[in-house]
Design a protein around this motif. Structure first.
Motif, PDB file in Angstrom:
ATOM      1  N   GLU A  50      -4.612   2.755  -1.068  1.00  7.87           N
ATOM      2  CA  GLU A  50      -3.542   3.839  -0.573  1.00  7.87           C
ATOM      3  C   GLU A  50      -4.139   4.516   0.783  1.00  7.87           C
ATOM      4  O   GLU A  50      -5.231   4.353   1.146  1.00  7.87           O
TER       5      GLU A  50
ATOM      6  N   ARG B 152       0.753  -1.422   0.020  1.00  8.98           N
ATOM      7  CA  ARG B 152      -0.015   0.175  -0.098  1.00  8.98           C
ATOM      8  C   ARG B 152       0.812   1.249   0.266  1.00  8.98           C
ATOM      9  O   ARG B 152       1.948   1.236   0.530  1.00  8.98           O
ATOM     10  N   LYS B 153       0.378   2.427  -0.594  1.00  8.41           N
ATOM     11  CA  LYS B 153       1.222   3.390  -0.641  1.00  8.41           C
ATOM     12  C   LYS B 153       0.558   4.273   0.605  1.00  8.41           C
ATOM     13  O   LYS B 153      -0.325   4.364   0.929  1.00  8.41           O
TER      14      LYS B 153
ATOM     15  N   LYS C 294       1.698  -1.144   5.606  1.00  7.99           N
ATOM     16  CA  LYS C 294       2.078  -0.866   4.298  1.00  7.99           C
ATOM     17  C   LYS C 294       2.428  -2.018   3.236  1.00  7.99           C
ATOM     18  O   LYS C 294       2.163  -2.021   2.354  1.00  7.99           O
TER      19      LYS C 294
END
Length: 202
Positions: free
Chosen positions: A125, A2-3, A119
């Motif tokens: 995101e 994940r950003k 993350k």
């Protein structure tokens, strides 16, 4: 993976404390709360699309103090920020847990390792709003994938700052930008590898 996207209102001298109102955060005697307000004339037509993306419904990551401010306001103001009550709010705190808040969809974490696991998980995101100390921790551990900054043409001299002295050196690439008629610079950056140095003219 994940950003993590850090997006902030910031002054020319790097202060990001209490942009929304005079009483938002008066800690350490901060007396300039609400410094963004004179520049928001319906966010300027030029910045409407930028603000739409800024407030896009996605999971968010907050520090404890920003969480307290958000949890006291957004549950009854979802008309201003559609979806804010429905997304997952990850909160970095050692002193509060799920059963101590009435705001729904909150998950409490308490370490950098927890953020790294988050993350590394599958999902959309994650955006960071406010949360200066948390943001500094993310920069220190190289956990920021993108930066979205609205830089206002003011200098405050003191207040909480986005970048701490222990931020790791890093390069970011500008991916989009615009300047509103009243001088607010809206810019998106993405992580672009290691910092490079050289000699001008060599």
């Amino acid at each position: 993976m994940r950003k993590i996207i850090v997006q902030e209102f910031i002054t020319l001298d790097g202060v990001m404390q209490a942009p929304g109102g005079p009483e938002e955060d008066t800690s350490s005697g901060f007396k300039y709360g609400g410094w963004t307000a004179p520049y928001f004339h319906e966010a300027d037509a030029a910045g409407a699309d930028f603000m739409k993306e800024w407030m896009k419904s996605t999971d968010i990551l907050l520090g404890r103090k920003t969480f307290d401010i958000f949890a006291a306001f957004w549950p009854t103001h979802a008309d201003i920020w559609p979806g804010i009550n429905d997304v997952t709010k990850y909160v970095m705190s050692n002193t509060i847990t799920e059963n101590k808040t009435a705001w729904k969809n909150c998950v409490f974490i308490n370490s950098v390792e927890d953020i790294k696991k988050l993350k590394a998980s599958e999902g959309a995101e994650i955006k960071v709003h406010g949360s200066g100390r948390l943001a500094q921790t993310l920069f220190k551990h190289d956990l920021v994938d993108e930066l979205v900054l609205q830089t206002f043409p003011v200098i405050l001299g003191n207040g909480k700052r986005l970048f701490g002295e222990d931020s790791i050196p890093a390069a970011y690439a500008l991916t989009s930008s615009l300047v509103t008629p009243n001088g607010v610079i809206m810019a998106n950056y993405k992580r672009a590898g290691e910092l490079k140095t050289g000699t001008i003219g060599a």
